[in-house]
Structure formats: C-alpha cells, structure tokens
Scaffold this active site. Structure first.
Site, PDB file in Angstrom:
ATOM      1  CG  HIS A   6      32.500  45.218  41.877  1.00 57.76           C
ATOM      2  ND1 HIS A   6      31.345  45.371  40.941  1.00 57.76           N
ATOM      3  CD2 HIS A   6      33.357  46.289  41.692  1.00 57.76           C
ATOM      4  CE1 HIS A   6      31.960  46.517  40.018  1.00 57.76           C
ATOM      5  NE2 HIS A   6      32.820  47.097  40.522  1.00 57.76           N
ATOM      6  CD  GLU A   7      35.938  47.523  43.923  1.00 57.19           C
ATOM      7  OE1 GLU A   7      36.789  47.773  43.321  1.00 57.19           O
ATOM      8  OE2 GLU A   7      34.872  48.212  44.218  1.00 57.19           O
ATOM      9  CG  HIS A  31      37.539  46.533  39.304  1.00 56.38           C
ATOM     10  ND1 HIS A  31      37.025  46.524  38.093  1.00 56.38           N
ATOM     11  CD2 HIS A  31      36.623  47.115  40.245  1.00 56.38           C
ATOM     12  CE1 HIS A  31      36.016  47.559  37.914  1.00 56.38           C
ATOM     13  NE2 HIS A  31      35.852  47.703  39.254  1.00 56.38           N
ATOM     14  CG  HIS A  80      32.634  49.259  36.303  1.00 60.63           C
ATOM     15  ND1 HIS A  80      32.918  50.367  36.370  1.00 60.63           N
ATOM     16  CD2 HIS A  80      32.684  48.414  37.238  1.00 60.63           C
ATOM     17  CE1 HIS A  80      33.153  50.654  37.771  1.00 60.63           C
ATOM     18  NE2 HIS A  80      33.318  49.272  38.421  1.00 60.63           N
TER      19      HIS A  80
END
Lengths: 122, 190
Positions: free
Chosen positions: B122-123, B126, B132
């Site tokens: 997930h990170e 980013h 998101h």
C-alpha cells in the site's frame, strides 16, 4: 515487534464499545466525545485543517458534511448518520495519509471510471 | 484509483529507484524480504525497478520504523489505528509505526496483528504517486483490517500506476491481476 507465525490476539471489543455510543447519532444531537470524531475526520482531510481543532460535541453541519464525504469515499451508504457500517469502518486500522487533500473536494471516489471530482459542500 | 494533487511521479530519468532501511532499526533479513516482495508487486506491472542500497541518506526511498512523534508532523499513535504513511514522489519517505505487532512471514494472522507486506504494498503505491482508492479490493484502499492479508494488486491499482509510468514490457496483463485477502465478515465469506 515482528512475528513469524505467532498467534497473538488483542480483542477489538474495547475500541468497538467506545464507538458504539455514536450508533444512530444524527444532526442536532450532542454526545460527549463527538469532538474527538471531528478531530479524526480533520486528521484525514474531511474537515479543513485551517480550522481550530477545539471542536464541540455537537453533531453539526460540519460533522455531517465530513461524515457524508467519508461515506462516499468508502463506498458506504450515504446516510449522514453513524450507522453500523460506517462505525465498523472507522475502527479499522488504516494508512495515515489523508483521504482528501483539497478543501471540500475528494479525488478518491472515481468509481473506477471517469476521473471526476466529487464535491461535497461544507 | 486516484493521484495526489498535481499527479506527481518519479521522473523518467529515475526508473531505477534505490531504497534503504533506517540503520537504527536493525531489521532482520526476513523483514527486509517482506519489503522486497512488496516492491516486486509494483515492478512487475511497471518499467520501474527497485534495488536495496546501504546508504540511507542517499536512497530515493527511505524506510524506517518510528514511534509516536518522529518529526514529520504526522505522529504515530501506538498499536492499531494508524499503521504507516508515505509521501508522494519524489520525497520518498516511508514510515511505519514501530509499536504495531507486525506479522513478517506467516499465514496465520490474528486480531491485533498487522501484515507487514500488505502495508508495504500500500505505502509503496503512495511513494509511486497513487493516492487512496475507494475500491475495497484495491491495495490502495485506506483501511486494512487486522488479521487481514492483501498483497496482490487489483486491476484498479494496476491501471492507476500504469497511467503514471506505463506498463512493464514483460507484463502480460493478467497473471498478477487478482485480489486475495482473507477478510472475516458476518456472512462467513473468506
């Protein structure tokens, strides 16, 4: 703390019980702790960061707007109330990055189609 | 999927990204391997490559575990709640909450444990420029239930990152596109 195949259980009930008191809460009501919920929403971009975080415990229009944006972003039914689905989502662990980066506007919910902004009025 | 304001991305001259771990964390090889696997998810679908290097200060992506206030204005909050955060390109800071109970390499997740690889995937999204997503199956969905593992990129994630960087020439468009997560809900679906 790092684990390999170690079973560890920390019950989530305590967190859930804390949020449970907001179930069904709606505009006009005043419940102790709603100020904390507003801080939560502000932390993730649903309430303008430029506002003071000295919030009241009243379910006001500011909170309503934030709640509706949150429900939109997480593909929840937009009820404008703290229903079970919304509260259950709020107690889940999450990324610390905010969901909204521009005042009143979310880019998050494209619905997988056209990249259009969804604007929710404060 | 969504992008950060202004759609920041790593420049085309930076397709070979270097990452390093905060030396003070003294991470084991198994922990580093979880990050390796997470980076691989993204390199399989884009032309980007990720290589570990020793020098934390000169790396493009700097990974560290921190506790509470760690100086970037986004303090961690102890077990659960906020798990990690990462900055949009080209900043490259990837911070994880050192007070979580991280599952590094295991299939038996329980309440109160957080799957490290899932959070890393997930990170890294980013770090590459994805914000998101509202798609629950996407790794870029903001929440991760404890005891849940979600490490495979969904079509939503792949479409988003490929809009920024294009596709890996070796990516066939289907082999990694599925969602795998073990969520417990009241219907008994797993």
């Amino acid at each position: 703390h790092f684990y390999d195949n170690v079973v560890l259980t920390i019950p989530r009930n305590s967190t859930w019980n804390y949020f449970n008191k907001y179930l069904g809460c709606r505009v006009g009501q005043k419940i102790k702790g709603l100020a904390k919920i507003k801080q939560y929403f502000q932390r993730f971009g649903y309430i303008d960061n430029s506002l003071s975080n000295d919030f009241t415990d009243e379910f006001d229009q500011l909170l309503l707007s934030a709640l509706k944006s949150y429900q939109l972003n997480f593909n929840l039914k937009i009820t404008g109330e703290f229903d079970i689905s919304t509260l259950q989502n709020m107690v889940k662990p999450r990324c610390g990055n905010p969901d909204i980066v521009k005042k009143g506007t979310t880019h998050m919910n494209y619905g997988g189609k056209t990249p259009m902004d969804h604007t929710v009025a404060h | 999927f969504s992008f950060f304001e202004g759609q920041p991305r790593w420049p085309s001259s930076k397709s070979k990204l270097k990452y390093a771990f905060l030396p003070e964390n003294q991470l084991t090889d198994s922990v580093k391997l979880a990050f390796r696997r997470a980076f691989d998810k993204w390199s399989k679908v884009t032309p980007l490559t990720f290589t570990e290097m020793d020098s934390y200060r000169s790396a493009d992506i700097r990974i560290g575990f921190f506790v509470r206030d760690h100086g970037d204005g986004n303090p961690f909050d102890g077990p659960m709640k906020i798990l990690a955060h990462a900055f949009a390109p080209p900043i490259g800071f990837f911070h994880l909450d050192g007070e979580e109970n991280w599952m590094v390499d295991g299939e038996y997740l329980k309440e109160g444990m957080v799957d490290l690889e899932s959070v890393a995937v997930h990170e890294i999204g980013h770090l590459l420029g994805l914000d998101h997503s509202s798609e629950k199956d996407a790794v870029m969905f903001p929440t991760l239930e404890d005891g849940t593992r979600k490490v495979e990129l969904s079509r939503d994630d792949i479409e988003g990152v490929q809009m920024l960087y294009g596709s890996n020439p070796d990516y066939n468009g289907s082999s990694t596109v599925y969602t795998h997560h073990q969520e417990n809900d009241i219907s008994g679906y797993s």
